[in-house]
Design a protein around this motif. Structure first.
Motif, PDB file in Angstrom:
ATOM      1  N   ASP A 289      28.384  40.813  -3.934  1.00  0.00           N
ATOM      2  CA  ASP A 289      29.607  40.102  -4.267  1.00  0.00           C
ATOM      3  C   ASP A 289      30.651  40.407  -3.191  1.00  0.00           C
ATOM      4  O   ASP A 289      31.124  41.542  -3.094  1.00  0.00           O
ATOM      5  CB  ASP A 289      30.109  40.545  -5.638  1.00  0.00           C
ATOM      6  CG  ASP A 289      31.337  39.757  -6.093  1.00  0.00           C
ATOM      7  OD1 ASP A 289      31.896  39.003  -5.272  1.00  0.00           O
ATOM      8  OD2 ASP A 289      31.730  39.900  -7.259  1.00  0.00           O
ATOM      9  N   PRO A 290      31.039  39.420  -2.374  1.00  0.00           N
ATOM     10  CA  PRO A 290      32.017  39.670  -1.302  1.00  0.00           C
ATOM     11  C   PRO A 290      33.370  40.150  -1.809  1.00  0.00           C
ATOM     12  O   PRO A 290      34.105  40.805  -1.080  1.00  0.00           O
ATOM     13  CB  PRO A 290      32.148  38.303  -0.610  1.00  0.00           C
ATOM     14  CG  PRO A 290      30.921  37.557  -0.974  1.00  0.00           C
ATOM     15  CD  PRO A 290      30.560  38.029  -2.348  1.00  0.00           C
ATOM     16  N   ASP A 291      33.696  39.837  -3.065  1.00  0.00           N
ATOM     17  CA  ASP A 291      34.978  40.281  -3.612  1.00  0.00           C
ATOM     18  C   ASP A 291      35.052  41.802  -3.713  1.00  0.00           C
ATOM     19  O   ASP A 291      36.143  42.375  -3.774  1.00  0.00           O
ATOM     20  CB  ASP A 291      35.200  39.673  -4.995  1.00  0.00           C
ATOM     21  CG  ASP A 291      35.532  38.198  -4.917  1.00  0.00           C
ATOM     22  OD1 ASP A 291      35.470  37.645  -3.802  1.00  0.00           O
ATOM     23  OD2 ASP A 291      35.842  37.597  -5.952  1.00  0.00           O
ATOM     24  N   LEU A 292      33.902  42.447  -3.743  1.00  0.00           N
ATOM     25  CA  LEU A 292      33.870  43.905  -3.809  1.00  0.00           C
ATOM     26  C   LEU A 292      33.660  44.544  -2.446  1.00  0.00           C
ATOM     27  O   LEU A 292      33.694  45.766  -2.337  1.00  0.00           O
ATOM     28  CB  LEU A 292      32.760  44.370  -4.749  1.00  0.00           C
ATOM     29  CG  LEU A 292      32.867  43.930  -6.208  1.00  0.00           C
ATOM     30  CD1 LEU A 292      31.701  44.470  -7.000  1.00  0.00           C
ATOM     31  CD2 LEU A 292      34.171  44.397  -6.817  1.00  0.00           C
ATOM     32  N   ASN A 293      33.430  43.750  -1.431  1.00  0.00           N
ATOM     33  CA  ASN A 293      33.104  44.294  -0.109  1.00  0.00           C
ATOM     34  C   ASN A 293      34.193  44.077   0.923  1.00  0.00           C
ATOM     35  O   ASN A 293      34.002  44.394   2.095  1.00  0.00           O
ATOM     36  CB  ASN A 293      31.808  43.652   0.419  1.00  0.00           C
ATOM     37  CG  ASN A 293      30.636  43.900  -0.512  1.00  0.00           C
ATOM     38  OD1 ASN A 293      30.622  44.862  -1.268  1.00  0.00           O
ATOM     39  ND2 ASN A 293      29.651  43.025  -0.470  1.00  0.00           N
ATOM     40  N   MET A 294      35.324  43.499   0.515  1.00  0.00           N
ATOM     41  CA  MET A 294      36.364  43.190   1.495  1.00  0.00           C
ATOM     42  C   MET A 294      36.953  44.450   2.114  1.00  0.00           C
ATOM     43  O   MET A 294      37.234  44.494   3.294  1.00  0.00           O
ATOM     44  CB  MET A 294      37.462  42.377   0.812  1.00  0.00           C
ATOM     45  CG  MET A 294      37.015  41.005   0.391  1.00  0.00           C
ATOM     46  SD  MET A 294      38.053  39.718   1.059  1.00  0.00           S
ATOM     47  CE  MET A 294      37.274  38.260   0.423  1.00  0.00           C
ATOM     48  N   HIS A 295      37.161  45.462   1.305  1.00  0.00           N
ATOM     49  CA  HIS A 295      37.724  46.703   1.823  1.00  0.00           C
ATOM     50  C   HIS A 295      37.188  47.857   0.978  1.00  0.00           C
ATOM     51  O   HIS A 295      37.225  47.794  -0.246  1.00  0.00           O
ATOM     52  CB  HIS A 295      39.253  46.666   1.771  1.00  0.00           C
ATOM     53  CG  HIS A 295      39.904  47.754   2.590  1.00  0.00           C
ATOM     54  ND1 HIS A 295      39.970  49.051   2.171  1.00  0.00           N
ATOM     55  CD2 HIS A 295      40.482  47.711   3.817  1.00  0.00           C
ATOM     56  CE1 HIS A 295      40.590  49.778   3.079  1.00  0.00           C
ATOM     57  NE2 HIS A 295      40.899  48.998   4.089  1.00  0.00           N
ATOM     58  N   PRO A 296      36.702  48.927   1.600  1.00  0.00           N
ATOM     59  CA  PRO A 296      36.073  50.012   0.832  1.00  0.00           C
ATOM     60  C   PRO A 296      37.032  50.744  -0.090  1.00  0.00           C
ATOM     61  O   PRO A 296      36.601  51.379  -1.048  1.00  0.00           O
ATOM     62  CB  PRO A 296      35.536  50.936   1.927  1.00  0.00           C
ATOM     63  CG  PRO A 296      36.352  50.628   3.133  1.00  0.00           C
ATOM     64  CD  PRO A 296      36.663  49.170   3.045  1.00  0.00           C
ATOM     65  N   LEU A 297      38.344  50.693   0.173  1.00  0.00           N
ATOM     66  CA  LEU A 297      39.306  51.436  -0.636  1.00  0.00           C
ATOM     67  C   LEU A 297      40.082  50.537  -1.592  1.00  0.00           C
ATOM     68  O   LEU A 297      40.353  50.907  -2.721  1.00  0.00           O
ATOM     69  CB  LEU A 297      40.288  52.184   0.276  1.00  0.00           C
ATOM     70  CG  LEU A 297      39.672  53.247   1.198  1.00  0.00           C
ATOM     71  CD1 LEU A 297      40.750  53.885   2.066  1.00  0.00           C
ATOM     72  CD2 LEU A 297      38.948  54.316   0.394  1.00  0.00           C
ATOM     73  N   LEU A 298      40.453  49.334  -1.135  1.00  0.00           N
ATOM     74  CA  LEU A 298      41.313  48.476  -1.929  1.00  0.00           C
ATOM     75  C   LEU A 298      40.546  47.580  -2.884  1.00  0.00           C
ATOM     76  O   LEU A 298      41.046  47.226  -3.946  1.00  0.00           O
ATOM     77  CB  LEU A 298      42.186  47.612  -1.006  1.00  0.00           C
ATOM     78  CG  LEU A 298      43.119  48.369  -0.063  1.00  0.00           C
ATOM     79  CD1 LEU A 298      43.898  47.390   0.802  1.00  0.00           C
ATOM     80  CD2 LEU A 298      44.079  49.261  -0.839  1.00  0.00           C
ATOM     81  N   PHE A 299      39.336  47.172  -2.528  1.00  0.00           N
ATOM     82  CA  PHE A 299      38.626  46.179  -3.318  1.00  0.00           C
ATOM     83  C   PHE A 299      37.368  46.730  -3.983  1.00  0.00           C
ATOM     84  O   PHE A 299      36.638  45.989  -4.607  1.00  0.00           O
ATOM     85  CB  PHE A 299      38.236  44.984  -2.445  1.00  0.00           C
ATOM     86  CG  PHE A 299      39.422  44.173  -2.003  1.00  0.00           C
ATOM     87  CD1 PHE A 299      39.890  43.133  -2.779  1.00  0.00           C
ATOM     88  CD2 PHE A 299      40.076  44.477  -0.825  1.00  0.00           C
ATOM     89  CE1 PHE A 299      40.987  42.395  -2.380  1.00  0.00           C
ATOM     90  CE2 PHE A 299      41.174  43.745  -0.416  1.00  0.00           C
ATOM     91  CZ  PHE A 299      41.631  42.704  -1.200  1.00  0.00           C
TER      92      PHE A 299
END
Length: 272
Positions: A195-205
């Protein structure tokens, strides 16, 4: 290979030409993709002719048509719920509603520029224009979201055309980019690395590789399904709310910078 309605298809070559993108279909490699296939394809007659040449066999009678990590009763309940919703006509769009949505966001977007153009760049008109512009941009995001799901018009091409107008022209973002990411999100929602929504940023998303497991074990154990939906909104839904906050913060930052520059220019002019 993947399974749709207990039939096995080899999509190795077809995945490169898949209209929804190769990643969406590859996420179901070696799995049962029946529910995703039904959800993503409104025109079953159109896609069926492409499936015939990809068919290589069927599942054995003793082979279950669902993944070992999924509950059969839950899948059956979901499919029955979807059938009931479609039969009740709850998925049929209200064209008047979407027309008013499109009209009001155009009015807000135009008003944001007209306020600044007519009243000047003083603080109050600038803040009013910023509020109009921010609301319009967020509403455009949700409207193009429905268009991306082909939920407004019956024919997909009309949805795609208006989506390009809204997101490409009015928002300045590529529709193809958004569809590529969002299709993957609905193909494997809340699945880490898929799911790209969980992979955008390791800390924020993302909260870690075991996000889905942790939420289920710590918050959902022993609760009814309705409670799980509420809890999942406050836990996994943070990425959606954060996107709106990001748009607001970008607009606020941009307007603040413009105000500072304008004030600085007025000071320089005053000195001269």
């Amino acid at each position: 290979w993947l399974v749709v309605d207990r039939k096995v298809y080899d999509v190795s070559r077809f995945s490169k030409h898949h209209p929804g993108g190769s990643r969406v279909i590859s996420h179901y490699a070696g799995q049962d993709a029946t529910d995703a296939f039904v959800a993503f394809h409104n025109d079953k007659a159109l896609v069926t002719k492409y499936l015939k040449c990809l068919l290589i066999g069927e599942l054995a009678p003793d082979q279950p048509s669902f993944e070992p990590n999924k509950e059969k009763l839950l899948l059956e309940d979901f499919r029955e719920l979807r059938y009931t919703v479609e039969k009740m006509g709850l998925l049929r769009p209200n064209y008047i509603f979407f027309f008013l949505i499109f009209l009001h966001l155009l009015v807000l977007d135009a008003a944001s520029w007209l306020v600044v153009w007519y009243f000047g760049i003083s603080l109050v008109p600038f803040l009013v224009g910023m509020a109009f512009f921010t609301i319009a941009q967020i509403q455009m995001g949700w409207f193009q979201h429905d268009l991306g799901h082909c939920s407004v018009f019956r024919k997909p091409k009309w949805n795609r055309l208006l989506q390009i107008v809204v997101i490409n022209v009015l928002k300045g973002l590529p529709a193809s980019w958004w569809n590529h990411l969002h299709n993957q999100h609905h193909a494997k929602p809340n699945c880490f690395r898929k799911d790209p929504d969980l992979n955008m940023h390791p800390l924020l998303f993302s909260l870690g590789k075991t996000l889905s497991v942790e939420v289920r074990v710590r918050m959902v154990s022993g609760l009814q399904l309705a409670h799980y939906n509420v809890l999942s909104f406050f836990s996994l839904g943070k990425r959606r709310r954060s996107s709106c906050l990001t748009i607001i913060s970008i607009n606020i930052s941009s307007v603040t910078l413009c105000i500072l520059l304008c004030n600085q220019e007025e000071k320089v002019v005053g000195k001269h």
